[in-house]
Design a protein around this motif. Structure first.
Motif, PDB file in Angstrom:
ATOM      1  N   ILE A  56      59.229  33.626  60.326  1.00 30.18           N
ATOM      2  CA  ILE A  56      59.250  32.442  59.487  1.00 30.18           C
ATOM      3  C   ILE A  56      58.513  32.792  58.203  1.00 30.18           C
ATOM      4  O   ILE A  56      57.353  33.194  58.239  1.00 30.18           O
ATOM      5  CB  ILE A  56      58.572  31.248  60.187  1.00 30.18           C
ATOM      6  CG1 ILE A  56      59.323  30.910  61.474  1.00 30.18           C
ATOM      7  CG2 ILE A  56      58.493  30.058  59.249  1.00 30.18           C
ATOM      8  CD1 ILE A  56      58.621  29.898  62.339  1.00 30.18           C
ATOM      9  N   LYS A  57      59.222  32.651  57.124  1.00 33.93           N
ATOM     10  CA  LYS A  57      58.591  32.930  55.844  1.00 33.93           C
ATOM     11  C   LYS A  57      58.161  31.610  55.229  1.00 33.93           C
ATOM     12  O   LYS A  57      58.952  30.704  55.054  1.00 33.93           O
ATOM     13  CB  LYS A  57      59.569  33.644  54.906  1.00 33.93           C
ATOM     14  CG  LYS A  57      59.877  35.053  55.343  1.00 33.93           C
ATOM     15  CD  LYS A  57      60.755  35.766  54.344  1.00 33.93           C
ATOM     16  CE  LYS A  57      61.035  37.174  54.834  1.00 33.93           C
ATOM     17  NZ  LYS A  57      61.877  37.920  53.923  1.00 33.93           N
ATOM     18  N   ILE A  58      56.896  31.537  54.950  1.00 30.14           N
ATOM     19  CA  ILE A  58      56.359  30.335  54.342  1.00 30.14           C
ATOM     20  C   ILE A  58      56.114  30.638  52.867  1.00 30.14           C
ATOM     21  O   ILE A  58      55.352  31.534  52.527  1.00 30.14           O
ATOM     22  CB  ILE A  58      55.054  29.893  55.026  1.00 30.14           C
ATOM     23  CG1 ILE A  58      55.336  29.584  56.497  1.00 30.14           C
ATOM     24  CG2 ILE A  58      54.449  28.701  54.308  1.00 30.14           C
ATOM     25  CD1 ILE A  58      54.114  29.287  57.314  1.00 30.14           C
ATOM     26  N   LYS A  59      56.801  29.882  52.044  1.00 30.67           N
ATOM     27  CA  LYS A  59      56.622  30.060  50.609  1.00 30.67           C
ATOM     28  C   LYS A  59      55.455  29.205  50.147  1.00 30.67           C
ATOM     29  O   LYS A  59      55.279  28.085  50.602  1.00 30.67           O
ATOM     30  CB  LYS A  59      57.864  29.589  49.850  1.00 30.67           C
ATOM     31  CG  LYS A  59      59.022  30.507  49.896  1.00 30.67           C
ATOM     32  CD  LYS A  59      60.103  29.950  48.966  1.00 30.67           C
ATOM     33  CE  LYS A  59      61.362  30.759  49.045  1.00 30.67           C
ATOM     34  NZ  LYS A  59      62.408  30.177  48.188  1.00 30.67           N
ATOM     35  N   LYS A  60      54.684  29.771  49.253  1.00 31.85           N
ATOM     36  CA  LYS A  60      53.632  28.966  48.645  1.00 31.85           C
ATOM     37  C   LYS A  60      54.316  27.983  47.702  1.00 31.85           C
ATOM     38  O   LYS A  60      55.309  28.307  47.073  1.00 31.85           O
ATOM     39  CB  LYS A  60      52.681  29.857  47.845  1.00 31.85           C
ATOM     40  CG  LYS A  60      51.747  30.658  48.713  1.00 31.85           C
ATOM     41  CD  LYS A  60      50.721  31.374  47.865  1.00 31.85           C
ATOM     42  CE  LYS A  60      49.730  32.098  48.743  1.00 31.85           C
ATOM     43  NZ  LYS A  60      48.709  32.794  47.961  1.00 31.85           N
ATOM     44  N   PRO A  61      53.775  26.774  47.605  1.00 32.50           N
ATOM     45  CA  PRO A  61      54.404  25.809  46.698  1.00 32.50           C
ATOM     46  C   PRO A  61      54.246  26.262  45.248  1.00 32.50           C
ATOM     47  O   PRO A  61      53.271  26.934  44.901  1.00 32.50           O
ATOM     48  CB  PRO A  61      53.621  24.516  46.949  1.00 32.50           C
ATOM     49  CG  PRO A  61      52.342  24.949  47.552  1.00 32.50           C
ATOM     50  CD  PRO A  61      52.610  26.236  48.278  1.00 32.50           C
TER      51      PRO A  61
END
Length: 99
Positions: free
Chosen positions: A13-18
């Motif tokens: 799961i890749k979590i992008k920084k806002p």
């Protein structure tokens, strides 16, 4: 004959920084310097020294960056500051721009 085989799945799961947004304060001829410093201290959580420096930038350069935040926080802080300014009779304007 039963076989007990464990199958492990790997899900990445890749979590992008806002994305971040700058809250920009704009100079006008009516909003007091004290009010701008007060907003920077109380809404943008700046120390008095940094707030004073930003206020001078706004006064001399026409604008200054109050802070950099995720979109919702940037909009909320800008909106709060302009609401308080309006209540006190100042035409103080802030804008939000993607960094």
């Amino acid at each position: 004959m039963e076989s007990n085989i464990d199958i492990k799945e790997k899900n990445k799961i890749k979590i992008k920084k806002p994305k971040l947004y700058k809250v920009i304060m704009h100079n006008d001829d009516f909003t007091t310097m004290e009010f701008v410093v007060d907003v920077l201290v109380n809404i943008f959580n700046k120390k008095i020294e940094e707030a004073s420096k930003i206020m001078i930038d706004v006064h001399k350069k026409g604008s200054g960056i109050a802070g950099i935040f995720p979109h919702d926080i940037a909009v909320s802080k800008a909106s709060t500051a302009m609401t308080i300014a309006k209540e006190q009779g100042f035409p103080f304007k802030l804008s939000v721009e993607e960094e």
